[in-house]
Scaffold this motif. Sequence first.
Motif, PDB file in Angstrom:
ATOM      1  N   LEU A 153      35.759  -2.343 -32.388  1.00  4.92           N
ATOM      2  CA  LEU A 153      35.296  -1.171 -31.644  1.00  4.92           C
ATOM      3  C   LEU A 153      35.147  -1.477 -30.157  1.00  4.92           C
ATOM      4  O   LEU A 153      35.579  -0.686 -29.301  1.00  4.92           O
ATOM      5  N   GLU A 154      34.537  -2.615 -29.851  1.00  6.82           N
ATOM      6  CA  GLU A 154      34.332  -2.959 -28.435  1.00  6.82           C
ATOM      7  C   GLU A 154      35.671  -3.048 -27.701  1.00  6.82           C
ATOM      8  O   GLU A 154      35.820  -2.543 -26.587  1.00  6.82           O
ATOM      9  N   ASN A 155      36.653  -3.671 -28.370  1.00 13.67           N
ATOM     10  CA  ASN A 155      37.986  -3.769 -27.771  1.00 13.67           C
ATOM     11  C   ASN A 155      38.599  -2.375 -27.594  1.00 13.67           C
ATOM     12  O   ASN A 155      39.147  -2.053 -26.545  1.00 13.67           O
ATOM     13  N   HIS A 156      38.452  -1.560 -28.632  1.00 12.64           N
ATOM     14  CA  HIS A 156      39.023  -0.216 -28.609  1.00 12.64           C
ATOM     15  C   HIS A 156      38.416   0.626 -27.482  1.00 12.64           C
ATOM     16  O   HIS A 156      39.126   1.366 -26.786  1.00 12.64           O
ATOM     17  N   LEU A 157      37.106   0.507 -27.293  1.00 12.44           N
ATOM     18  CA  LEU A 157      36.438   1.286 -26.239  1.00 12.44           C
ATOM     19  C   LEU A 157      36.963   0.895 -24.856  1.00 12.44           C
ATOM     20  O   LEU A 157      37.228   1.760 -24.020  1.00 12.44           O
ATOM     21  N   SER A 158      37.133  -0.404 -24.640  1.00 14.37           N
ATOM     22  CA  SER A 158      37.512  -0.844 -23.289  1.00 14.37           C
ATOM     23  C   SER A 158      39.019  -0.721 -23.038  1.00 14.37           C
ATOM     24  O   SER A 158      39.460  -0.889 -21.901  1.00 14.37           O
ATOM     25  N   THR A 159      39.795  -0.416 -24.071  1.00 12.14           N
ATOM     26  CA  THR A 159      41.239  -0.239 -23.861  1.00 12.14           C
ATOM     27  C   THR A 159      41.645   1.221 -24.117  1.00 12.14           C
ATOM     28  O   THR A 159      41.638   2.030 -23.196  1.00 12.14           O
ATOM     29  N   CYS A 160      41.962   1.545 -25.376  1.00 13.49           N
ATOM     30  CA  CYS A 160      42.480   2.884 -25.715  1.00 13.49           C
ATOM     31  C   CYS A 160      41.573   4.008 -25.243  1.00 13.49           C
ATOM     32  O   CYS A 160      42.035   4.994 -24.669  1.00 13.49           O
ATOM     33  N   VAL A 161      40.258   3.888 -25.527  1.00 12.82           N
ATOM     34  CA  VAL A 161      39.351   4.991 -25.191  1.00 12.82           C
ATOM     35  C   VAL A 161      39.302   5.167 -23.671  1.00 12.82           C
ATOM     36  O   VAL A 161      39.396   6.290 -23.156  1.00 12.82           O
TER      37      VAL A 161
ATOM     38  N   TYR B 241      46.711   0.660 -35.205  1.00 15.98           N
ATOM     39  CA  TYR B 241      45.711   1.373 -34.399  1.00 15.98           C
ATOM     40  C   TYR B 241      44.296   0.998 -34.874  1.00 15.98           C
ATOM     41  O   TYR B 241      43.985   1.063 -36.074  1.00 15.98           O
ATOM     42  N   CYS B 242      43.443   0.618 -33.908  1.00 16.99           N
ATOM     43  CA  CYS B 242      42.099   0.097 -34.209  1.00 16.99           C
ATOM     44  C   CYS B 242      41.310   0.948 -35.200  1.00 16.99           C
ATOM     45  O   CYS B 242      40.643   0.432 -36.096  1.00 16.99           O
TER      46      CYS B 242
ATOM     47  N   SER C 253      32.080  11.603 -18.171  1.00 14.95           N
ATOM     48  CA  SER C 253      31.911  11.549 -16.705  1.00 14.95           C
ATOM     49  C   SER C 253      31.983  10.125 -16.185  1.00 14.95           C
ATOM     50  O   SER C 253      32.678   9.845 -15.213  1.00 14.95           O
ATOM     51  N   ALA C 254      31.254   9.227 -16.845  1.00 18.34           N
ATOM     52  CA  ALA C 254      31.200   7.850 -16.347  1.00 18.34           C
ATOM     53  C   ALA C 254      32.570   7.188 -16.447  1.00 18.34           C
ATOM     54  O   ALA C 254      33.000   6.500 -15.517  1.00 18.34           O
ATOM     55  N   VAL C 255      33.266   7.402 -17.567  1.00 17.86           N
ATOM     56  CA  VAL C 255      34.561   6.730 -17.755  1.00 17.86           C
ATOM     57  C   VAL C 255      35.597   7.291 -16.783  1.00 17.86           C
ATOM     58  O   VAL C 255      36.468   6.581 -16.303  1.00 17.86           O
ATOM     59  N   ARG C 256      35.486   8.583 -16.464  1.00 22.73           N
ATOM     60  CA  ARG C 256      36.416   9.191 -15.516  1.00 22.73           C
ATOM     61  C   ARG C 256      36.012   8.930 -14.062  1.00 22.73           C
ATOM     62  O   ARG C 256      36.799   9.184 -13.144  1.00 22.73           O
ATOM     63  N   GLY C 257      34.813   8.429 -13.873  1.00 23.54           N
ATOM     64  CA  GLY C 257      34.321   8.181 -12.513  1.00 23.54           C
ATOM     65  C   GLY C 257      34.902   6.941 -11.864  1.00 23.54           C
ATOM     66  O   GLY C 257      35.706   6.221 -12.481  1.00 23.54           O
TER      67      GLY C 257
ATOM     68  N   GLU D  77      29.543   1.217 -13.957  1.00 24.97           N
ATOM     69  CA  GLU D  77      28.935   2.330 -14.692  1.00 24.97           C
ATOM     70  C   GLU D  77      29.749   2.622 -15.952  1.00 24.97           C
ATOM     71  O   GLU D  77      29.201   2.857 -17.036  1.00 24.97           O
ATOM     72  N   ARG D  78      31.061   2.604 -15.798  1.00 24.66           N
ATOM     73  CA  ARG D  78      31.972   2.799 -16.926  1.00 24.66           C
ATOM     74  C   ARG D  78      31.698   1.766 -18.017  1.00 24.66           C
ATOM     75  O   ARG D  78      31.539   2.105 -19.188  1.00 24.66           O
ATOM     76  N   GLU D  79      31.611   0.520 -17.608  1.00 23.19           N
ATOM     77  CA  GLU D  79      31.372  -0.550 -18.563  1.00 23.19           C
ATOM     78  C   GLU D  79      30.018  -0.385 -19.242  1.00 23.19           C
ATOM     79  O   GLU D  79      29.863  -0.635 -20.433  1.00 23.19           O
ATOM     80  N   ARG D  80      29.041   0.040 -18.450  1.00 19.88           N
ATOM     81  CA  ARG D  80      27.677   0.205 -18.980  1.00 19.88           C
ATOM     82  C   ARG D  80      27.642   1.233 -20.110  1.00 19.88           C
ATOM     83  O   ARG D  80      27.109   0.981 -21.179  1.00 19.88           O
ATOM     84  N   VAL D  81      28.240   2.416 -19.885  1.00 23.47           N
ATOM     85  CA  VAL D  81      28.168   3.458 -20.925  1.00 23.47           C
ATOM     86  C   VAL D  81      28.937   3.041 -22.182  1.00 23.47           C
ATOM     87  O   VAL D  81      28.521   3.352 -23.293  1.00 23.47           O
ATOM     88  N   LEU D  82      30.035   2.308 -21.994  1.00 24.04           N
ATOM     89  CA  LEU D  82      30.798   1.882 -23.172  1.00 24.04           C
ATOM     90  C   LEU D  82      30.045   0.793 -23.946  1.00 24.04           C
ATOM     91  O   LEU D  82      30.057   0.770 -25.176  1.00 24.04           O
TER      92      LEU D  82
END
Lengths: 92, 92, 92, 92
Positions: A55-63, B32-33, D65-69, D74-79
């Motif tokens: 999940l952590e990998n998926h969040l920082s890549t695909c998501v 896919y994850c 919002s954070a990921v698109r910002g 901040e992006r890393e924090r929310v994920l």
Amino acid sequence: MDEATRKQILRRLQIIEGHIRGVQRMVEDNTYCIDTMKQINAIQAALSKANQLILENHLSTCVTSAVRGDDPAERERVLREIAGIFEMSSKV
Amino acid sequence: MDEATRKQILRRLQIIEGHIRGVQRMVEDNTYCIDTMKQINAIQAALSKANQLILENHLSTCVTSAVRGDDPAERERVLREIAGIFEMSSKV
Amino acid sequence: MDEATRKQILRRLQIIEGHIRGVQRMVEDNTYCIDTMKQINAIQAALSKANQLILENHLSTCVTSAVRGDDPAERERVLREIAGIFEMSSKV
Amino acid sequence: MDEATRKQILRRLQIIEGHIRGVQRMVEDNTYCIDTMKQINAIQAALSKANQLILENHLSTCVTSAVRGDDPAERERVLREIAGIFEMSSKV
């Protein structure tokens, strides 16, 4: 998935496979039920940890890519998947 | 554990082992994850089911004997174990 | 349930009720979602603990009486209930 | 949180509060332990559902919002928070 993460997940799944075979031997050897149940529980916890890493990998890549991308449908799709994974995990 | 139950549990653990190897291939093939996570979740559910069967057998054999027996310490011990298994399972 | 255990369970449930009202205020005050989710999680853990105490009491009273009693159907019923509770708890 | 979602979550939490008070009465009335445990389990499931709704809202608002910002921290924090919530929920 980057190469390092994939190897790490694979290594964990191989350890879990060995653990499962160990539990099979416990059942064959008629080990006390409670001890077998504890080992099965430990395997479930190891699988949770593997899922956590995926999940952590998926969040920082695909998501991240999808959410930063220009396709609102794709963005919504990946976020709905995250919500779905969360719901699914709370049922095990 | 009676012979029929032991074989049933073993069979389930062998299927779970095959399932784990299938997930290893998914990771190698860069599946896919989210799909990989769903399969890991299914394995966790299958392990819960195995634990459930072991518990049912344990309750109707060891626990019943101990609780019906004359040793209060032994009786208390098996019941404390059941409570402990319940607590452990609620943490996975 | 003996009087001391009943009071202990009731006290815990009253604390949980206060905790739920606290979370309602968090939602009204538009608290950050993640913080609200953590509190809801803490309430779930507190409910698990309450269930754990009820189970321990049940095992040492009703289950022990029934299993030591002369009615095989009653014995089977209480043990099936324990297995059922275990299965139910693994689904939350 | 938008107004409609907040009201929906609050309504659910009020129902859960009523359910907790119902369980307190069950304990006071010395209801059979297994029935009380089932109700506590139902409350845990209702809390999971509330958390699920809060998460869905959080993903489509703050996380998006954070990921698109433009702020990578901040992006890393929310994920990281999403991953943390997932880990926390698998422990209840």
